[in-house]
Scaffold this motif. Sequence first.
Motif, PDB file in Angstrom:
ATOM      1  N   ALA A  31       0.854  -1.190   0.000  1.00 19.80           N
ATOM      2  CA  ALA A  31       0.000   0.000   0.000  1.00 19.80           C
ATOM      3  C   ALA A  31       0.891   1.240   0.000  1.00 19.80           C
ATOM      4  CB  ALA A  31      -0.886  -0.009   1.243  1.00 19.80           C
ATOM      5  N   ALA A  32       0.398   2.325  -0.560  1.00 16.70           N
ATOM      6  CA  ALA A  32       1.181   3.558  -0.668  1.00 16.70           C
ATOM      7  C   ALA A  32       1.055   4.400   0.606  1.00 16.70           C
ATOM      8  CB  ALA A  32       0.733   4.346  -1.884  1.00 16.70           C
ATOM      9  N   LEU A  33       1.394   3.792   1.755  1.00 16.33           N
ATOM     10  CA  LEU A  33       1.304   4.512   3.024  1.00 16.33           C
ATOM     11  C   LEU A  33       2.525   5.376   3.287  1.00 16.33           C
ATOM     12  CD1 LEU A  33       0.013   1.596   5.301  1.00 16.33           C
ATOM     13  CD2 LEU A  33      -1.329   3.346   4.113  1.00 16.33           C
ATOM     14  N   HIS A  34       3.627   5.042   2.669  1.00 12.60           N
ATOM     15  CA  HIS A  34       4.904   5.692   2.948  1.00 12.60           C
ATOM     16  C   HIS A  34       5.673   5.776   1.636  1.00 12.60           C
ATOM     17  CE1 HIS A  34       8.586   6.730   4.926  1.00 12.60           C
ATOM     18  NE2 HIS A  34       9.118   5.529   4.902  1.00 12.60           N
ATOM     19  N   GLN A  35       6.275   6.895   1.366  1.00  6.69           N
ATOM     20  CA  GLN A  35       6.869   7.106   0.040  1.00  6.69           C
ATOM     21  C   GLN A  35       8.391   6.976  -0.021  1.00  6.69           C
ATOM     22  OE1 GLN A  35       4.901   7.151  -2.610  1.00  6.69           O
ATOM     23  NE2 GLN A  35       3.299   6.867  -1.091  1.00  6.69           N
ATOM     24  N   ASP A  36       9.047   6.630   1.094  1.00  7.96           N
ATOM     25  CA  ASP A  36      10.509   6.468   1.059  1.00  7.96           C
ATOM     26  C   ASP A  36      10.844   5.163   0.351  1.00  7.96           C
ATOM     27  OD1 ASP A  36      13.142   5.424   1.915  1.00  7.96           O
ATOM     28  OD2 ASP A  36      13.202   7.247   3.126  1.00  7.96           O
ATOM     29  N   PRO A  37      11.491   5.227  -0.805  1.00  6.55           N
ATOM     30  CA  PRO A  37      11.711   4.010  -1.594  1.00  6.55           C
ATOM     31  C   PRO A  37      12.604   2.982  -0.889  1.00  6.55           C
ATOM     32  CG  PRO A  37      12.847   5.874  -2.589  1.00  6.55           C
ATOM     33  CD  PRO A  37      12.021   6.418  -1.468  1.00  6.55           C
ATOM     34  N   PHE A  38      13.585   3.427  -0.128  1.00  5.40           N
ATOM     35  CA  PHE A  38      14.465   2.478   0.554  1.00  5.40           C
ATOM     36  C   PHE A  38      13.711   1.751   1.661  1.00  5.40           C
ATOM     37  CE2 PHE A  38      17.823   1.261   3.573  1.00  5.40           C
ATOM     38  CZ  PHE A  38      18.560   0.445   2.731  1.00  5.40           C
ATOM     39  N   ASP A  39      12.927   2.475   2.457  1.00  6.37           N
ATOM     40  CA  ASP A  39      12.120   1.836   3.509  1.00  6.37           C
ATOM     41  C   ASP A  39      11.155   0.826   2.905  1.00  6.37           C
ATOM     42  OD1 ASP A  39      13.338   3.332   5.477  1.00  6.37           O
ATOM     43  OD2 ASP A  39      11.656   4.714   5.746  1.00  6.37           O
ATOM     44  N   ARG A  40      10.531   1.214   1.812  1.00  5.89           N
ATOM     45  CA  ARG A  40       9.572   0.314   1.170  1.00  5.89           C
ATOM     46  C   ARG A  40      10.271  -0.934   0.626  1.00  5.89           C
ATOM     47  NH1 ARG A  40       4.655   1.762  -0.472  1.00  5.89           N
ATOM     48  NH2 ARG A  40       4.976   0.972  -2.573  1.00  5.89           N
ATOM     49  N   LEU A  41      11.480  -0.770   0.098  1.00  2.88           N
ATOM     50  CA  LEU A  41      12.234  -1.924  -0.387  1.00  2.88           C
ATOM     51  C   LEU A  41      12.595  -2.855   0.763  1.00  2.88           C
ATOM     52  CD1 LEU A  41      13.583  -3.508  -2.633  1.00  2.88           C
ATOM     53  CD2 LEU A  41      15.587  -2.039  -2.364  1.00  2.88           C
ATOM     54  N   ASP A  57      10.750   3.343  13.352  1.00  2.00           N
ATOM     55  CA  ASP A  57      10.422   4.448  12.443  1.00  2.00           C
ATOM     56  C   ASP A  57       8.904   4.536  12.310  1.00  2.00           C
ATOM     57  OD1 ASP A  57       9.810   5.988  10.128  1.00  2.00           O
ATOM     58  OD2 ASP A  57      11.791   5.565   9.294  1.00  2.00           O
ATOM     59  N   SER A  58       8.343   5.632  12.790  1.00  3.01           N
ATOM     60  CA  SER A  58       6.888   5.775  12.794  1.00  3.01           C
ATOM     61  C   SER A  58       6.288   5.724  11.392  1.00  3.01           C
ATOM     62  CB  SER A  58       6.473   7.070  13.496  1.00  3.01           C
ATOM     63  OG  SER A  58       7.020   8.192  12.835  1.00  3.01           O
ATOM     64  N   ARG A  59       7.058   6.142  10.394  1.00  4.52           N
ATOM     65  CA  ARG A  59       6.534   6.097   9.025  1.00  4.52           C
ATOM     66  C   ARG A  59       6.417   4.658   8.535  1.00  4.52           C
ATOM     67  NH1 ARG A  59      10.870   9.601   6.365  1.00  4.52           N
ATOM     68  NH2 ARG A  59      11.984   8.349   7.869  1.00  4.52           N
ATOM     69  N   VAL A  60       7.399   3.837   8.852  1.00  2.12           N
ATOM     70  CA  VAL A  60       7.352   2.432   8.454  1.00  2.12           C
ATOM     71  C   VAL A  60       6.306   1.688   9.286  1.00  2.12           C
ATOM     72  CG1 VAL A  60       8.681   0.293   8.253  1.00  2.12           C
ATOM     73  CG2 VAL A  60       9.759   2.484   7.709  1.00  2.12           C
ATOM     74  N   LEU A  61       6.137   2.097  10.538  1.00  2.64           N
ATOM     75  CA  LEU A  61       5.159   1.439  11.405  1.00  2.64           C
ATOM     76  C   LEU A  61       3.718   1.677  10.955  1.00  2.64           C
ATOM     77  CD1 LEU A  61       6.852   1.943  14.863  1.00  2.64           C
ATOM     78  CD2 LEU A  61       6.485  -0.232  13.665  1.00  2.64           C
ATOM     79  N   GLN A  62       3.521   2.530   9.948  1.00  3.91           N
ATOM     80  CA  GLN A  62       2.192   2.662   9.362  1.00  3.91           C
ATOM     81  C   GLN A  62       1.728   1.315   8.793  1.00  3.91           C
ATOM     82  OE1 GLN A  62       1.436   6.488   7.087  1.00  3.91           O
ATOM     83  NE2 GLN A  62       3.667   6.418   7.121  1.00  3.91           N
ATOM     84  N   TYR A  63       2.688   0.448   8.510  1.00  2.00           N
ATOM     85  CA  TYR A  63       2.399  -0.891   8.003  1.00  2.00           C
ATOM     86  C   TYR A  63       2.305  -1.902   9.146  1.00  2.00           C
ATOM     87  CZ  TYR A  63       3.748   0.970   3.428  1.00  2.00           C
ATOM     88  OH  TYR A  63       3.833   1.696   2.274  1.00  2.00           O
ATOM     89  N   SER A  64       2.070  -1.453  10.377  1.00  2.53           N
ATOM     90  CA  SER A  64       2.148  -2.325  11.548  1.00  2.53           C
ATOM     91  C   SER A  64       1.180  -3.511  11.498  1.00  2.53           C
ATOM     92  CB  SER A  64       1.934  -1.522  12.830  1.00  2.53           C
ATOM     93  OG  SER A  64       0.636  -0.982  12.845  1.00  2.53           O
ATOM     94  N   GLU A  65       0.138  -3.423  10.706  1.00  2.00           N
ATOM     95  CA  GLU A  65      -0.778  -4.564  10.567  1.00  2.00           C
ATOM     96  C   GLU A  65      -0.131  -5.688   9.769  1.00  2.00           C
ATOM     97  OE1 GLU A  65      -3.773  -4.792  12.096  1.00  2.00           O
ATOM     98  OE2 GLU A  65      -3.175  -2.891  13.020  1.00  2.00           O
TER      99      GLU A  65
END
Length: 75
Positions: A31-41, A57-65
């Motif tokens: 899902a496009a919850l966070h736009q940092d390409p390295f974190d998403r990778l 990282d609170s931005r990555v934790l948006q994927y906590s589910e």
Amino acid sequence: DAREIWGAARDTSFLELDVQALHVFKLRELAALHQDPFDRLLLAQAKAMNMKLLTVDSRVLQYSEDPAIGGSPSS
């Protein structure tokens, strides 16, 4: 020093994880919850390899589910 960190990681049995096509396929499923390409990778690699990505990282934790995420939203 990056070389020192790399050496310490290898000395403690950490392995380098190459980027593979399977990781890119998983990346496209996120899902496009966070736009940092390295974190998403990193998250896509964890999902593809059935591993956990440990982070505060609170931005990555948006994927906590997502079962591939481990960490604490305390930061």
